[in-house]
Scaffold this motif. Structure first.
Motif: not given
Length: 655
Positions: A182-196
């Protein structure tokens, strides 16, 4: 262009009376979130009730404003409420203002209406979770941010809500903090959204630099003043932001991993609201895209690619939530395809967004009901024969399934098929490619959803042979009323929403003051009858193939290995993570390491070298300070001799 837009745009008036209450839309859920965060454990006993009541109150306010606005003439349905001057910095004057128009009210009803049902559902779903109060606080924070996003009257307000939903989704995806996944998924979502988000921020900077304003009304009225290249750059950057938030190619891989959050989160964020923010952004900026045919073409290309890859990957997963997640990716691809068609598709994209909000939220809640009954297991290979044990879940889920695959006269049939027909009506190769791929994806959708239904509700009761992940036996049972009632309400939307929204252009007429009149196109590369018939045939074939492969054959409890390369590729998300790793993550890591090396050995080396040089030199010179007068006298004598010798050399050298 700007003159035409001003002539076609209704006069924006100050919000008064009922519309003046629009601030309550944000204040109600924000109050709930604030109280639940500050009260802490003292609110554990009643926090879920406050969370629900504040969102229901926001829905009541939104419905009241909607009914009032519905009774006005179309040219009077747009108003603004400026609460206070937020950023008064020289020429940058940004109000904390709200825009009430048909588009924003449509999203308000979706967010608060479906959000209220999901909040009520969560009372039962999270009843035994020790973090339930924190969950409702974060859920209210998300609703607040999403409402700011859709009713703000300028791009900075939109960006505030945009970042707010990013924060809330990060918290909710990583809700189970003890799970590394869950922690990994949250960080992945956060970082990929930062690109957008970087793309959206750059688009806002470009608008401010060239127009000196971020207000919607002023930007849209003056967009024709910009060069075509600048407008295209803004369109692409806005689309980048939309791809990040809506899980579109090439930023789609975060969305399935986000299923690590509680299932109500999947229903609210990843089915009905947050992932549709990108569609809202393109639709809201329709005056910008209207002046850039290339910008609209890029949107349609991204939407077409996404709807196809989402459907392909959805065929290979056994995790019920991830199948629905990739279905969401695919369906939002249809919406992006629609809004990329311009006036011929803006209203169609919003229509599918609304119907999708009903049936996909219902499907996620149905999946949550199954998980609730199956000790939080998500592997469809462990299910089977649940229809008799969970009749309400089965019926409501089944109606959502039929709506999603476009069964005649259900919601998806009216909204999704209309998008396919509009895409196929485009001239030349565009209609042939976009319409053909959209039809193919419809067939794949029917296949993977039928496979899901058969593996979950029909066939052998495979769970009788297994132990649940927690070591206990499975005892499937129907969920309680707090969970089934929202599912039943959403099922009605799955059946009737499409007809009510699309017949006689009901929704298109309502949205016309914001999106313009719906332009119907005919005579494309594919005949309308062939498109409608072909879509039904491909969907029927998808159902038949799924029945033959899954319905008539026993499903092995363990996933077969090895499998063919296409299946393996789909199970690995068509190597999206590997591609992102190779093209972005690793080069970024290498660049960071190279910069650190340059900083350590280059910049720091020069600075440290100069310091060492000066320190060493001064240390050696310090040794000359002995404190003896005779040494100083000898130095003076030596210096004098050298000076006299130099003067003599110059004297004789010039003669």
């Amino acid at each position: 262009m700007s003159t035409d837009f001003l002539a076609a745009t209704p006069q924006v008036e100050a919000a008064t009376g009922v519309t003046g209450l629009a601030w309550l839309l944000i204040a109600a859920p924000a109050f709930g979130a604030l109280v639940l965060f500050l009260a802490g454990r003292r609110a554990n006993a009643w926090g879920h009730l406050l969370g629900c009541l504040t969102v229901v109150a926001a829905f009541a306010v939104g419905l009241t404003i909607f009914l009032h606005t519905l009774g006005l003439a179309p040219e009077q349905r747009t108003s603004e409420l400026n609460l206070y001057r937020w950023i008064p910095v020289n020429a940058l004057q940004v109000d904390f203002g709200l825009r009430i128009d048909p588009l924003s009210l449509t999203f308000v009803l979706l967010i608060t209406g479906v959000g209220s049902l999901i909040h009520i559902y969560s009372i039962g779903y999270m009843s035994h979770d020790p973090g339930r109060r924190r969950f409702f606080a974060q859920l209210n924070l998300f609703v607040t941010a999403m409402l700011i996003l859709v009713i703000g009257n300028n791009f900075v307000m939109l960006y505030l809500g945009w970042e707010g939903v990013g924060l809330a989704s990060y918290l909710l995806i990583g809700f189970y903090q003890d799970r590394p996944s869950a922690a990994t998924a949250a960080k992945k979502a956060f970082l990929m959204n930062r690109v957008g988000d970087v793309g959206l921020a750059l688009a806002i900077f470009l608008l401010w630099t060239n127009l000196g304003t971020v207000q919607y009304t002023e930007v849209f009225a003056r967009i024709g003043e910009l060069s075509p290249g600048t407008v295209l750059a803004i369109c692409v950057l806005l689309l980048l932001g939309a791809c990040g938030k809506s899980g579109q190619f090439p930023l789609q891989s975060w969305l399935p991993d986000a299923m690590e959050g509680p299932t109500p989160v999947s229903a609210l964020i990843h089915a009905a609201t947050m992932v549709t923010a990108g569609v809202y952004l393109v639709a809201r900026c329709n005056p910008i895209y209207d002046v850039s045919a290339d910008g609209r073409l890029i949107v349609t290309i991204i939407g077409t690619i996404t709807l196809l890859i989402g459907a392909i990957i959805g065929c290979a997963y056994d995790d019920i939530k991830k199948v629905l997640a990739y279905s969401t990716v695919s369906q939002i691809g249809y919406m992006m395809l629609a809004v990329g068609l311009g006036p011929a598709g803006y209203a169609l994209g919003i229509a599918h967004l609304l119907t999708h909000g009903f049936f996909k939220a219902g499907l996620f809640l149905g999946a949550g009901s199954v998980m609730h009954a199956m000790n939080d297991d998500v592997d469809m290979r462990h299910f089977g024969g649940l229809a008799r044990h969970m009749p309400i879940t089965f019926v409501t889920f089944g109606l959502g399934y039929l709506a999603l695959i476009g069964f005649p006269f259900l919601s998806g049939y009216y909204s999704k098929d209309a998008i396919i027909e509009a895409a196929a009506a485009q001239p030349g190769w565009r209609g042939l490619v976009m319409g053909g791929l959209a039809m193919l994806a419809a067939g794949l959708t029917a296949f993977y959803m039928t496979r899901l239904v058969f593996m979950t509700f029909f066939g052998e009761k495979r769970w009788q042979k297994l132990k649940a992940p927690d070591g206990h036996d499975y005892h499937p049972h129907e969920s309680g009323a707090s969970m089934t009632i929202p599912m039943i309400i959403l099922a009605f939307g799955s059946v009737f929403a499409g007809y009510l929204l699309t017949q006689s252009h009901t929704l298109a007429g309502w949205l016309a003051p914001t999106l313009g009149e719906l332009e119907e196109q005919h005579g494309g590369a594919l005949p309308e009858s062939a498109v409608a018939g072909g879509t039904l045939v491909l969907s029927g074939l998808g159902v038949l193939i799924a029945y033959l492969l899954v319905g008539r054959r026993p499903t092995p409890v363990q996933r077969p290995e090895p499998v063919a390369w296409p299946v393996q590729a789909a199970r690995r998300d068509l190597y999206a993570n590997a591609i992102n790793e190779a093209l972005v993550a690793r080069p970024g890591t290498w660049l960071a390491r190279a910069l650190v090396f340059v900083d350590n050995k280059g910049v720091d080396g020069i600075v440290n070298g100069m310091a060492a040089l000066l320190g060493g030199t001064s240390g050696r010179m310090r040794r000359m300070q002995t404190g003896f007068v005779r040494s100083y006298a000898l130095s003076m004598l030596g210096g004098g001799v050298l000076l006299i010798a130099a003067l003599l050399a110059v004297r004789f050298g010039t003669q």
